[in-house]
Design a protein around this motif. Sequence first.
Motif, PDB file in Angstrom:
ATOM      1  N   TYR A  38      -1.781   1.462 -11.578  1.00 18.16           N
ATOM      2  CA  TYR A  38      -0.603   1.588 -10.725  1.00 18.16           C
ATOM      3  C   TYR A  38      -0.083   0.211 -10.330  1.00 18.16           C
ATOM      4  O   TYR A  38       1.112   0.033 -10.119  1.00 18.16           O
ATOM      5  CB  TYR A  38      -0.925   2.420  -9.486  1.00 18.16           C
ATOM      6  CG  TYR A  38      -1.486   3.769  -9.851  1.00 18.16           C
ATOM      7  CD1 TYR A  38      -0.703   4.720 -10.474  1.00 18.16           C
ATOM      8  CD2 TYR A  38      -2.816   4.080  -9.609  1.00 18.16           C
ATOM      9  CE1 TYR A  38      -1.217   5.949 -10.832  1.00 18.16           C
ATOM     10  CE2 TYR A  38      -3.338   5.312  -9.959  1.00 18.16           C
ATOM     11  CZ  TYR A  38      -2.540   6.243 -10.570  1.00 18.16           C
ATOM     12  OH  TYR A  38      -3.048   7.448 -10.935  1.00 18.16           O
ATOM     13  N   LYS A  61       1.051   4.044  -3.031  1.00 22.16           N
ATOM     14  CA  LYS A  61       0.860   5.472  -2.787  1.00 22.16           C
ATOM     15  C   LYS A  61       2.032   6.268  -3.354  1.00 22.16           C
ATOM     16  O   LYS A  61       1.849   7.318  -3.970  1.00 22.16           O
ATOM     17  CB  LYS A  61       0.706   5.734  -1.292  1.00 22.16           C
ATOM     18  CG  LYS A  61       0.351   7.144  -0.951  1.00 22.16           C
ATOM     19  CD  LYS A  61       0.090   7.311   0.528  1.00 22.16           C
ATOM     20  CE  LYS A  61      -0.254   8.750   0.840  1.00 22.16           C
ATOM     21  NZ  LYS A  61      -0.509   8.967   2.247  1.00 22.16           N
ATOM     22  N   GLU A  62       3.232   5.759  -3.182  1.00 19.69           N
ATOM     23  CA  GLU A  62       4.432   6.414  -3.708  1.00 19.69           C
ATOM     24  C   GLU A  62       4.406   6.452  -5.241  1.00 19.69           C
ATOM     25  O   GLU A  62       4.757   7.469  -5.851  1.00 19.69           O
ATOM     26  CB  GLU A  62       5.667   5.656  -3.212  1.00 19.69           C
ATOM     27  CG  GLU A  62       6.970   6.274  -3.589  1.00 19.69           C
ATOM     28  CD  GLU A  62       8.142   5.483  -3.024  1.00 19.69           C
ATOM     29  OE1 GLU A  62       9.074   5.219  -3.786  1.00 19.69           O
ATOM     30  OE2 GLU A  62       8.093   5.127  -1.832  1.00 19.69           O
ATOM     31  N   VAL A 117       0.842  -1.199   0.000  1.00 20.41           N
ATOM     32  CA  VAL A 117       0.000   0.000   0.000  1.00 20.41           C
ATOM     33  C   VAL A 117       0.875   1.247   0.000  1.00 20.41           C
ATOM     34  O   VAL A 117       0.609   2.205  -0.731  1.00 20.41           O
ATOM     35  CB  VAL A 117      -0.966  -0.002   1.208  1.00 20.41           C
ATOM     36  CG1 VAL A 117      -1.645   1.340   1.365  1.00 20.41           C
ATOM     37  CG2 VAL A 117      -1.996  -1.108   1.055  1.00 20.41           C
ATOM     38  N   ALA A 118       1.934   1.229   0.772  1.00 18.87           N
ATOM     39  CA  ALA A 118       2.852   2.371   0.816  1.00 18.87           C
ATOM     40  C   ALA A 118       3.539   2.560  -0.528  1.00 18.87           C
ATOM     41  O   ALA A 118       3.681   3.691  -1.011  1.00 18.87           O
ATOM     42  CB  ALA A 118       3.889   2.173   1.923  1.00 18.87           C
ATOM     43  N   ARG A 154       1.578  11.440 -10.486  1.00 13.28           N
ATOM     44  CA  ARG A 154       0.820  12.693 -10.410  1.00 13.28           C
ATOM     45  C   ARG A 154       1.744  13.905 -10.574  1.00 13.28           C
ATOM     46  O   ARG A 154       1.395  14.872 -11.229  1.00 13.28           O
ATOM     47  CB  ARG A 154       0.064  12.791  -9.087  1.00 13.28           C
ATOM     48  CG  ARG A 154      -0.874  13.987  -9.014  1.00 13.28           C
ATOM     49  CD  ARG A 154      -1.763  13.955  -7.809  1.00 13.28           C
ATOM     50  NE  ARG A 154      -2.509  12.731  -7.608  1.00 13.28           N
ATOM     51  CZ  ARG A 154      -3.627  12.400  -8.254  1.00 13.28           C
ATOM     52  NH1 ARG A 154      -4.116  13.200  -9.155  1.00 13.28           N
ATOM     53  NH2 ARG A 154      -4.238  11.272  -7.989  1.00 13.28           N
ATOM     54  N   LYS A 194       1.693   6.396  -7.183  1.00 12.07           N
ATOM     55  CA  LYS A 194       0.654   7.364  -7.570  1.00 12.07           C
ATOM     56  C   LYS A 194       1.157   8.790  -7.472  1.00 12.07           C
ATOM     57  O   LYS A 194       0.943   9.599  -8.369  1.00 12.07           O
ATOM     58  CB  LYS A 194      -0.581   7.214  -6.677  1.00 12.07           C
ATOM     59  CG  LYS A 194      -1.407   6.011  -6.961  1.00 12.07           C
ATOM     60  CD  LYS A 194      -2.609   5.998  -6.020  1.00 12.07           C
ATOM     61  CE  LYS A 194      -3.394   4.730  -6.153  1.00 12.07           C
ATOM     62  NZ  LYS A 194      -4.572   4.711  -5.280  1.00 12.07           N
ATOM     63  N   GLU A 195       1.827   9.117  -6.370  1.00  8.02           N
ATOM     64  CA  GLU A 195       2.336  10.471  -6.179  1.00  8.02           C
ATOM     65  C   GLU A 195       3.391  10.826  -7.220  1.00  8.02           C
ATOM     66  O   GLU A 195       3.417  11.935  -7.740  1.00  8.02           O
ATOM     67  CB  GLU A 195       2.895  10.627  -4.766  1.00  8.02           C
ATOM     68  CG  GLU A 195       1.825  10.621  -3.697  1.00  8.02           C
ATOM     69  CD  GLU A 195       2.376  10.588  -2.279  1.00  8.02           C
ATOM     70  OE1 GLU A 195       3.627  10.614  -2.121  1.00  8.02           O
ATOM     71  OE2 GLU A 195       1.576  10.526  -1.346  1.00  8.02           O
ATOM     72  N   GLN A 240      -7.694   8.003  -9.722  1.00 14.27           N
ATOM     73  CA  GLN A 240      -7.480   7.271  -8.477  1.00 14.27           C
ATOM     74  C   GLN A 240      -6.875   5.881  -8.715  1.00 14.27           C
ATOM     75  O   GLN A 240      -5.986   5.464  -7.993  1.00 14.27           O
ATOM     76  CB  GLN A 240      -8.803   7.139  -7.708  1.00 14.27           C
ATOM     77  CG  GLN A 240      -8.680   6.449  -6.373  1.00 14.27           C
ATOM     78  CD  GLN A 240      -7.833   7.214  -5.382  1.00 14.27           C
ATOM     79  OE1 GLN A 240      -7.695   8.420  -5.437  1.00 14.27           O
ATOM     80  NE2 GLN A 240      -7.231   6.492  -4.454  1.00 14.27           N
ATOM     81  N   SER A 241      -7.359   5.174  -9.736  1.00 15.94           N
ATOM     82  CA  SER A 241      -6.895   3.802  -9.924  1.00 15.94           C
ATOM     83  C   SER A 241      -6.111   3.574 -11.210  1.00 15.94           C
ATOM     84  O   SER A 241      -5.610   2.483 -11.438  1.00 15.94           O
ATOM     85  CB  SER A 241      -8.078   2.839  -9.879  1.00 15.94           C
ATOM     86  OG  SER A 241      -8.999   3.172 -10.892  1.00 15.94           O
TER      87      SER A 241
END
Length: 83
Positions: free
Chosen positions: A69, A12-13, A8-9, A19, A15-16, A49-50
Motif C-alpha cells: 500500500y 487506511k483509505e 496513516v489515514a 479491499r 487499503k479499504e 494487511q500489508s
Amino acid sequence: MSDAFSDVAKMKEIKEGIRTHEGHIVELTLENGRKREKNKQGRIIEVYQSLFIVEFEDPNNTYVESYTYSDILTEKILIHYLD
C-alpha cells in the motif's frame, strides 16, 4: 498535528479501496526508471494487511505480483479501477 497521522489515514483509505475492489480488473501504472512508465492490467486476487496480489495474463502465461500500500501512497504505483 504531524503528517504521520494524515499518512496513516491515507494508507487506511487506500487499503479499504483496494479491499472493495478485490476480484476486479485494475490498471496499474508502474514507475519503470527515469521518467518511464509501464501500464499493466490485472485482477486483484488477494488482499492482506500489508500487501495485495494482482494476477496478470499474457498470451503465453499467467503470473502474479505483489504490491504494498505504501507503493501507492508514495506514488511509485498508480492504480485505476476499471469498473
